[in-house]
Write an enzyme that holds these catalytic residues in place. Sequence first.
Site, PDB file in Angstrom:
ATOM      1  N   CYS A 332      60.800 124.742 123.270  1.00  0.00           N
ATOM      2  CA  CYS A 332      61.826 123.921 123.913  1.00  0.00           C
ATOM      3  C   CYS A 332      61.527 123.591 125.374  1.00  0.00           C
ATOM      4  O   CYS A 332      62.436 123.419 126.170  1.00  0.00           O
ATOM      5  CB  CYS A 332      63.147 124.653 123.839  1.00  0.00           C
ATOM      6  SG  CYS A 332      63.059 126.178 124.779  1.00  0.00           S
ATOM      7  N   TYR A 360      43.103 137.455 124.735  1.00  0.00           N
ATOM      8  CA  TYR A 360      44.350 137.061 125.403  1.00  0.00           C
ATOM      9  C   TYR A 360      45.070 135.940 124.643  1.00  0.00           C
ATOM     10  O   TYR A 360      45.729 135.097 125.243  1.00  0.00           O
ATOM     11  CB  TYR A 360      44.084 136.662 126.869  1.00  0.00           C
ATOM     12  CG  TYR A 360      43.260 137.675 127.623  1.00  0.00           C
ATOM     13  CD1 TYR A 360      43.811 138.880 128.025  1.00  0.00           C
ATOM     14  CD2 TYR A 360      41.909 137.448 127.908  1.00  0.00           C
ATOM     15  CE1 TYR A 360      43.036 139.842 128.691  1.00  0.00           C
ATOM     16  CE2 TYR A 360      41.137 138.396 128.580  1.00  0.00           C
ATOM     17  CZ  TYR A 360      41.717 139.588 128.955  1.00  0.00           C
ATOM     18  OH  TYR A 360      40.955 140.520 129.615  1.00  0.00           O
TER      19      TYR A 360
HETATM   20  N1  LLP Z   1      38.754 145.474 133.737  1.00  0.00           N
HETATM   21  C1  LLP Z   1      39.904 145.304 134.422  1.00  0.00           C
HETATM   22  C2  LLP Z   1      40.320 146.326 135.368  1.00  0.00           C
HETATM   23  C3  LLP Z   1      40.667 144.150 134.214  1.00  0.00           C
HETATM   24  O1  LLP Z   1      41.797 143.985 134.897  1.00  0.00           O
HETATM   25  C4  LLP Z   1      40.245 143.182 133.274  1.00  0.00           C
HETATM   26  C5  LLP Z   1      41.030 141.976 133.032  1.00  0.00           C
HETATM   27  C6  LLP Z   1      39.049 143.416 132.569  1.00  0.00           C
HETATM   28  C7  LLP Z   1      38.321 144.566 132.838  1.00  0.00           C
HETATM   29  C8  LLP Z   1      38.519 142.460 131.535  1.00  0.00           C
HETATM   30  O2  LLP Z   1      38.253 141.196 132.039  1.00  0.00           O
HETATM   31  P1  LLP Z   1      37.518 140.115 131.094  1.00  0.00           P
HETATM   32  O3  LLP Z   1      36.146 140.667 130.784  1.00  0.00           O
HETATM   33  O4  LLP Z   1      38.328 139.980 129.865  1.00  0.00           O
HETATM   34  O5  LLP Z   1      37.490 138.881 131.900  1.00  0.00           O
HETATM   35  N2  LLP Z   1      44.834 136.798 130.508  1.00  0.00           N
HETATM   36  C9  LLP Z   1      43.772 136.227 131.301  1.00  0.00           C
HETATM   37  C10 LLP Z   1      42.739 137.254 131.701  1.00  0.00           C
HETATM   38  C11 LLP Z   1      43.345 138.397 132.486  1.00  0.00           C
HETATM   39  C12 LLP Z   1      42.368 139.470 132.755  1.00  0.00           C
HETATM   40  C13 LLP Z   1      43.028 140.651 133.350  1.00  0.00           C
HETATM   41  N3  LLP Z   1      42.140 141.740 133.596  1.00  0.00           N
HETATM   42  C14 LLP Z   1      43.134 135.064 130.542  1.00  0.00           C
HETATM   43  O6  LLP Z   1      43.544 134.792 129.414  1.00  0.00           O
HETATM   44  O7  LLP Z   1      42.263 134.411 131.089  1.00  0.00           O
END
Ligand code: LLP
Length: 404
Positions: A332, A360
């Site tokens: 909505c 995510y």
């Molecule tokens: N380690 C820590 C402490 C983190 O805060 C994160 C992600 C990761 C590892 C893993 O990061 P990656 O490899 O997935 O980039 N929802 C957002 C991403 C938020 C990430 C938060 N922290 C998106 O959909 O882009």
Amino acid sequence: MSQQLSHQQLLQVTEEFGTPLYVYHAERIKEQYEKLLNAFAGADVKFFYAAKALTNINILKYIKSIGCNIDCSSINEAKLAAKAGFLPSTILYTSNNISFEEVEEAQRMGIHINIDSISNLKKFGQRFGHSYPVGIRLRPNIMAGGNLKISTGHSASKFGVPLEDIQEVLKVQQQTNLPIRTLHIHTGSEIKDVGVFAKGIEILFEAAQHFPELEVIDLGGGFKIPYMPGEEGTDIELLGKKVKDEFDEYEKKYGKHFQVWFEPGKFLVSEAGYFITKVNVLKHSGEISFAGVDSGLNHFIRPMFYGAYHEIENISNPNGEKKNYNVVGNICETDTFAENRLLPEVREGDHLVFRNAGAYGFEMSSHYNSRFKPAEVMIKDGKAQLIRKRDVLDDLLKNQEDIL
Ligand code: LLP
């Protein structure tokens, strides 16, 4: 060439399980993990899957089965990891702004903890003194990452102990005899530039001089994966080589060996995930053709929340004549998945698949508008199995107390 699910396989699961549907291809996760192992061969590295990207228990079990460790961002993720069979020594808890009670719970579980505030560090030192080595999450004051919402290491960020407060950390360490085993940073998500990781290493090497009991340098997650056609991700081969060279050189110079930890989320599960929707309604308004699907930002928030680009395929009509569409949801408020996207002709009833939806995607879904969450399916060894049932009305009422 990376493994991909065929249109045929996607149509089959759609027919069997309905839409909206998240589908995960297990072997694709393994392929990503092996890419990391190969890229970092020769370096003393451990990988901890950042569970926050996708926590279905079957995904966690699969990640464990391929030999990867796990990084958690809440005590519940740590408990899910334990339920999935991860041993405490393979579970890392990188916290931010959590209560001390939660830190104590993690300590009782016997898992690795990265503490991110002086306040919790002091309490931890006073309570556990020399008995439990910990990690410190530092804020390196580096601006990096795909967008501001997912940039976590810059000088105005809430995450970690600011680098300039390192003397405070040392004071706590001296007063409480707390062994600091790990220094951690996570500068953001979607970091393409290997130079950002190199900068992080440089900063941590300098900080490391203060911590004689240090064994581990944890560089967090954030490897970029390609979302748009033609886009490139982080060059992990180059990063692997850089890490090996830098750490070998440090060891030669200072006679000190560190193990390196990474916490990849997106890199491991994003490309293994597909989100399948069905076109409910086509609407034409002037130049615009809206393809309205049976989902919305409640199921897949990345496009609206981050302006993220996700490839879309019309698996029902892949050879149709290409036309422009605004792919929108049924929520909505404005929930646009893609604007002006060239797709093979879309007809009502067609199935549109969003690529790169493993990380995510389901994990950030909600019941907004009292819609059911999507079901989840895992394809492993060529076999598709339901790993989360579709909600029913009772799921929406489950925790409500009816007082009237
Ligand atoms: N380690 C820590 C402490 C983190 O805060 C994160 C992600 C990761 C590892 C893993 O990061 P990656 O490899 O997935 O980039 N929802 C957002 C991403 C938020 C990430 C938060 N922290 C998106 O959909 O882009």
